[in-house]
Design a protein around this motif. Sequence first.
Motif, PDB file in Angstrom:
ATOM      1  N   ALA A   1      -5.675  -4.504  24.121  1.00 15.84           N
ATOM      2  CA  ALA A   1      -5.182  -4.830  22.782  1.00 15.84           C
ATOM      3  C   ALA A   1      -5.742  -6.167  22.310  1.00 15.84           C
ATOM      4  O   ALA A   1      -6.118  -6.321  21.131  1.00 15.84           O
ATOM      5  CB  ALA A   1      -3.650  -4.869  22.793  1.00 15.84           C
ATOM      6  N   ARG A   2      -5.838  -7.139  23.212  1.00 20.25           N
ATOM      7  CA  ARG A   2      -6.345  -8.462  22.818  1.00 20.25           C
ATOM      8  C   ARG A   2      -7.862  -8.452  22.646  1.00 20.25           C
ATOM      9  O   ARG A   2      -8.402  -9.282  21.925  1.00 20.25           O
ATOM     10  CB  ARG A   2      -5.904  -9.518  23.835  1.00 20.25           C
ATOM     11  CG  ARG A   2      -4.435  -9.852  23.760  1.00 20.25           C
ATOM     12  CD  ARG A   2      -4.113 -10.509  22.407  1.00 20.25           C
ATOM     13  NE  ARG A   2      -2.675 -10.653  22.227  1.00 20.25           N
ATOM     14  CZ  ARG A   2      -1.918  -9.768  21.591  1.00 20.25           C
ATOM     15  NH1 ARG A   2      -2.461  -8.694  21.045  1.00 20.25           N
ATOM     16  NH2 ARG A   2      -0.623  -9.956  21.481  1.00 20.25           N
ATOM     17  N   ARG A   3      -8.542  -7.533  23.283  1.00 21.18           N
ATOM     18  CA  ARG A   3      -9.983  -7.397  23.011  1.00 21.18           C
ATOM     19  C   ARG A   3     -10.194  -6.901  21.579  1.00 21.18           C
ATOM     20  O   ARG A   3     -11.119  -7.327  20.888  1.00 21.18           O
ATOM     21  CB  ARG A   3     -10.626  -6.414  24.003  1.00 21.18           C
ATOM     22  CG  ARG A   3     -11.035  -7.051  25.305  1.00 21.18           C
ATOM     23  CD  ARG A   3     -12.156  -6.293  25.990  1.00 21.18           C
ATOM     24  NE  ARG A   3     -12.674  -7.069  27.096  1.00 21.18           N
ATOM     25  CZ  ARG A   3     -12.293  -6.919  28.356  1.00 21.18           C
ATOM     26  NH1 ARG A   3     -11.395  -6.012  28.672  1.00 21.18           N
ATOM     27  NH2 ARG A   3     -12.808  -7.687  29.303  1.00 21.18           N
ATOM     28  N   ARG A   4      -9.322  -5.986  21.152  1.00 23.14           N
ATOM     29  CA  ARG A   4      -9.428  -5.470  19.782  1.00 23.14           C
ATOM     30  C   ARG A   4      -8.959  -6.504  18.760  1.00 23.14           C
ATOM     31  O   ARG A   4      -9.505  -6.589  17.658  1.00 23.14           O
ATOM     32  CB  ARG A   4      -8.589  -4.193  19.643  1.00 23.14           C
ATOM     33  CG  ARG A   4      -9.076  -3.005  20.442  1.00 23.14           C
ATOM     34  CD  ARG A   4      -8.337  -1.738  20.058  1.00 23.14           C
ATOM     35  NE  ARG A   4      -6.888  -1.856  20.246  1.00 23.14           N
ATOM     36  CZ  ARG A   4      -6.259  -1.502  21.363  1.00 23.14           C
ATOM     37  NH1 ARG A   4      -6.953  -1.018  22.396  1.00 23.14           N
ATOM     38  NH2 ARG A   4      -4.952  -1.616  21.464  1.00 23.14           N
ATOM     39  N   ASP A   5      -7.953  -7.270  19.146  1.00 24.73           N
ATOM     40  CA  ASP A   5      -7.317  -8.187  18.201  1.00 24.73           C
ATOM     41  C   ASP A   5      -7.022  -9.518  18.897  1.00 24.73           C
ATOM     42  O   ASP A   5      -5.890  -9.781  19.295  1.00 24.73           O
ATOM     43  CB  ASP A   5      -6.019  -7.557  17.684  1.00 24.73           C
ATOM     44  CG  ASP A   5      -5.274  -8.443  16.703  1.00 24.73           C
ATOM     45  OD1 ASP A   5      -5.914  -9.325  16.098  1.00 24.73           O
ATOM     46  OD2 ASP A   5      -4.044  -8.260  16.543  1.00 24.73           O
ATOM     47  N   PRO A   6      -8.029 -10.382  19.078  1.00 23.66           N
ATOM     48  CA  PRO A   6      -7.806 -11.669  19.758  1.00 23.66           C
ATOM     49  C   PRO A   6      -6.822 -12.545  18.980  1.00 23.66           C
ATOM     50  O   PRO A   6      -6.801 -12.524  17.746  1.00 23.66           O
ATOM     51  CB  PRO A   6      -9.209 -12.301  19.773  1.00 23.66           C
ATOM     52  CG  PRO A   6     -10.155 -11.175  19.516  1.00 23.66           C
ATOM     53  CD  PRO A   6      -9.424 -10.193  18.664  1.00 23.66           C
ATOM     54  N   ARG A   7      -6.028 -13.314  19.742  1.00 26.53           N
ATOM     55  CA  ARG A   7      -5.057 -14.215  19.126  1.00 26.53           C
ATOM     56  C   ARG A   7      -5.090 -15.559  19.848  1.00 26.53           C
ATOM     57  O   ARG A   7      -5.861 -15.758  20.775  1.00 26.53           O
ATOM     58  CB  ARG A   7      -3.657 -13.594  19.164  1.00 26.53           C
ATOM     59  CG  ARG A   7      -3.580 -12.279  18.384  1.00 26.53           C
ATOM     60  CD  ARG A   7      -2.180 -11.740  18.308  1.00 26.53           C
ATOM     61  NE  ARG A   7      -2.143 -10.446  17.633  1.00 26.53           N
ATOM     62  CZ  ARG A   7      -1.045  -9.729  17.436  1.00 26.53           C
ATOM     63  NH1 ARG A   7       0.133 -10.189  17.881  1.00 26.53           N
ATOM     64  NH2 ARG A   7      -1.103  -8.558  16.816  1.00 26.53           N
ATOM     65  N   ASP A   8      -4.239 -16.443  19.401  1.00 25.02           N
ATOM     66  CA  ASP A   8      -4.175 -17.772  20.014  1.00 25.02           C
ATOM     67  C   ASP A   8      -3.241 -17.726  21.212  1.00 25.02           C
ATOM     68  O   ASP A   8      -2.104 -18.205  21.168  1.00 25.02           O
ATOM     69  CB  ASP A   8      -3.686 -18.792  18.981  1.00 25.02           C
ATOM     70  CG  ASP A   8      -3.674 -20.216  19.550  1.00 25.02           C
ATOM     71  OD1 ASP A   8      -4.358 -20.452  20.567  1.00 25.02           O
ATOM     72  OD2 ASP A   8      -2.961 -21.073  18.985  1.00 25.02           O
ATOM     73  N   ASP A   9      -3.695 -17.104  22.291  1.00 23.04           N
ATOM     74  CA  ASP A   9      -2.884 -17.009  23.504  1.00 23.04           C
ATOM     75  C   ASP A   9      -3.813 -17.030  24.721  1.00 23.04           C
ATOM     76  O   ASP A   9      -5.038 -16.929  24.600  1.00 23.04           O
ATOM     77  CB  ASP A   9      -2.000 -15.755  23.507  1.00 23.04           C
ATOM     78  CG  ASP A   9      -2.783 -14.461  23.313  1.00 23.04           C
ATOM     79  OD1 ASP A   9      -3.851 -14.307  23.943  1.00 23.04           O
ATOM     80  OD2 ASP A   9      -2.336 -13.604  22.540  1.00 23.04           O
ATOM     81  N   LEU A  10      -3.212 -17.166  25.884  1.00 27.16           N
ATOM     82  CA  LEU A  10      -3.992 -17.308  27.103  1.00 27.16           C
ATOM     83  C   LEU A  10      -4.772 -16.039  27.442  1.00 27.16           C
ATOM     84  O   LEU A  10      -5.888 -16.113  27.953  1.00 27.16           O
ATOM     85  CB  LEU A  10      -3.078 -17.691  28.268  1.00 27.16           C
ATOM     86  CG  LEU A  10      -3.767 -17.967  29.594  1.00 27.16           C
ATOM     87  CD1 LEU A  10      -4.719 -19.142  29.471  1.00 27.16           C
ATOM     88  CD2 LEU A  10      -2.749 -18.229  30.691  1.00 27.16           C
ATOM     89  N   THR A  11      -4.194 -14.880  27.155  1.00 23.43           N
ATOM     90  CA  THR A  11      -4.911 -13.629  27.427  1.00 23.43           C
ATOM     91  C   THR A  11      -6.225 -13.581  26.664  1.00 23.43           C
ATOM     92  O   THR A  11      -7.283 -13.244  27.226  1.00 23.43           O
ATOM     93  CB  THR A  11      -4.038 -12.418  27.059  1.00 23.43           C
ATOM     94  OG1 THR A  11      -2.835 -12.448  27.839  1.00 23.43           O
ATOM     95  CG2 THR A  11      -4.767 -11.118  27.324  1.00 23.43           C
ATOM     96  N   SER A  12      -6.186 -13.929  25.399  1.00 25.19           N
ATOM     97  CA  SER A  12      -7.415 -13.925  24.587  1.00 25.19           C
ATOM     98  C   SER A  12      -8.423 -14.940  25.115  1.00 25.19           C
ATOM     99  O   SER A  12      -9.639 -14.678  25.115  1.00 25.19           O
ATOM    100  CB  SER A  12      -7.069 -14.227  23.127  1.00 25.19           C
ATOM    101  OG  SER A  12      -6.202 -13.239  22.597  1.00 25.19           O
ATOM    102  N   GLU A  13      -7.940 -16.091  25.592  1.00 26.22           N
ATOM    103  CA  GLU A  13      -8.849 -17.097  26.154  1.00 26.22           C
ATOM    104  C   GLU A  13      -9.526 -16.579  27.416  1.00 26.22           C
ATOM    105  O   GLU A  13     -10.732 -16.769  27.611  1.00 26.22           O
ATOM    106  CB  GLU A  13      -8.079 -18.380  26.460  1.00 26.22           C
ATOM    107  CG  GLU A  13      -7.659 -19.166  25.223  1.00 26.22           C
ATOM    108  CD  GLU A  13      -7.029 -20.495  25.585  1.00 26.22           C
ATOM    109  OE1 GLU A  13      -7.270 -20.980  26.712  1.00 26.22           O
ATOM    110  OE2 GLU A  13      -6.294 -21.035  24.751  1.00 26.22           O
ATOM    111  N   LEU A  14      -8.764 -15.940  28.283  1.00 19.93           N
ATOM    112  CA  LEU A  14      -9.340 -15.413  29.517  1.00 19.93           C
ATOM    113  C   LEU A  14     -10.329 -14.287  29.228  1.00 19.93           C
ATOM    114  O   LEU A  14     -11.358 -14.157  29.907  1.00 19.93           O
ATOM    115  CB  LEU A  14      -8.226 -14.925  30.449  1.00 19.93           C
ATOM    116  CG  LEU A  14      -7.336 -16.005  31.059  1.00 19.93           C
ATOM    117  CD1 LEU A  14      -6.197 -15.376  31.853  1.00 19.93           C
ATOM    118  CD2 LEU A  14      -8.137 -16.942  31.955  1.00 19.93           C
ATOM    119  N   ILE A  15     -10.021 -13.470  28.238  1.00 16.64           N
ATOM    120  CA  ILE A  15     -10.953 -12.408  27.855  1.00 16.64           C
ATOM    121  C   ILE A  15     -12.268 -13.011  27.367  1.00 16.64           C
ATOM    122  O   ILE A  15     -13.359 -12.525  27.713  1.00 16.64           O
ATOM    123  CB  ILE A  15     -10.335 -11.513  26.765  1.00 16.64           C
ATOM    124  CG1 ILE A  15      -9.191 -10.684  27.358  1.00 16.64           C
ATOM    125  CG2 ILE A  15     -11.389 -10.602  26.147  1.00 16.64           C
ATOM    126  CD1 ILE A  15      -8.366  -9.950  26.320  1.00 16.64           C
TER     127      ILE A  15
END
Length: 402
Positions: free
Chosen positions: A198-212
């Motif tokens: 989900a975060r690959r499709r829709d990056p946000r300001d969170d740690l998951t998006s940073e790690l991706i």
Amino acid sequence: MDPYRLDLTGHDIHAEGALLRDRGPVTRVELPGGVVAWSVNRIDLLRRLLADPRVSKDARRHWAAWRDAEVPDDWPLHIWVSVENMFTAYGPDHRRLRSLVAKAFTPRRTDALRAGVQAIATDLLDALDAGPDLVDLRAGYANPLPIEVICRLIGVPDEARPGLRRAVDIFFDTTVTPELATANRFDVRRILEDLVAARRRDPRDDLTSELIAVRDEGDGRLTETELVDTLILFIAAGHETTVNLLDHAITALLTHPGQLALVRSGERGWRDVVEETLRWQAPVAHLPLRYAVEDLVVAGVPIRRGEAILASYAAASRDPGLHGPTADDFDLARADKEHLAFGHGAHYCLGAPLAHLEAEIALPALFERFPDAELAVPPGGLRPVRSFISNGHDSLPVRLRP
């Protein structure tokens, strides 16, 4: 001497810790499935061992029983040693993974969470204020506050949170069947793999998006497995220790009115409460596992290369060799509150400042809102969670107003 079989229910962690110390500072214990490890239960020895480069957390490289497939795939503690993240890494791999995660817990970023933690605490207290006087403060306050903080940090959507909370409960429940433990491993990976997608499709300001972003740069710094397993580490370690810290700090103050009076008078501060609680009731009683990279001798006891080591934090933090005959007492005026609740050395918990921040906001807020709160059952009526790893209560019944 035969290995001591640990009580998987965690019925009386501190009585068992005293028994382990009586058997010797380094003694063999039996874990679920008949797995044997060396329990180290004296604070000076454990501190040195945690910082010793001859001790690893990488089962794939350094645990003989794991390498030789003597530990079955359905071992209930499998996930504690099989994940691929900084928790189980050694040497250069550990430094690589830790450096990627460390930026999430810089002092600036941690302090930036302060307003959010305060808002979460206020919302939870408002809900308690509007409800009945008799409440379970573990379920209604100690648990939801840190899980909300870590889920916001990682970017976990609301609909995924119940599944993750259940998964973490099963991680720490050391009485579960091999079948449930195995199914839970797959469940938590599926939930977090869905989050990554989900975060690959829709990056946000969170740690998951940073790690991706780090993973997808393609520089080899993070594999897909390491990405998901790092999120598992955040979810599991990022809230269970703080839940137990809040749980035991509340319990300690409600059962030691003289100590609470010291805080209210300003003679002792909330940092004293946090540090003494961490010493008196280590949130993690025993932490699996470490391994001897080469033959060692600890307190005259030979630990052979490839053997497993269990860090017995609860027993070590009440070591009378350091804290004297009052080691079992909750005493905010204690001059030396040394403990190993957050580990030591290369694997010292990166989230320790966040845990302090949460506790030093949540505790005064609770006691200011409900100054006359009292425990609703005798202290002996509190039941522990079913775990020799996690040290907390199954529930914390409190009457908010006498």
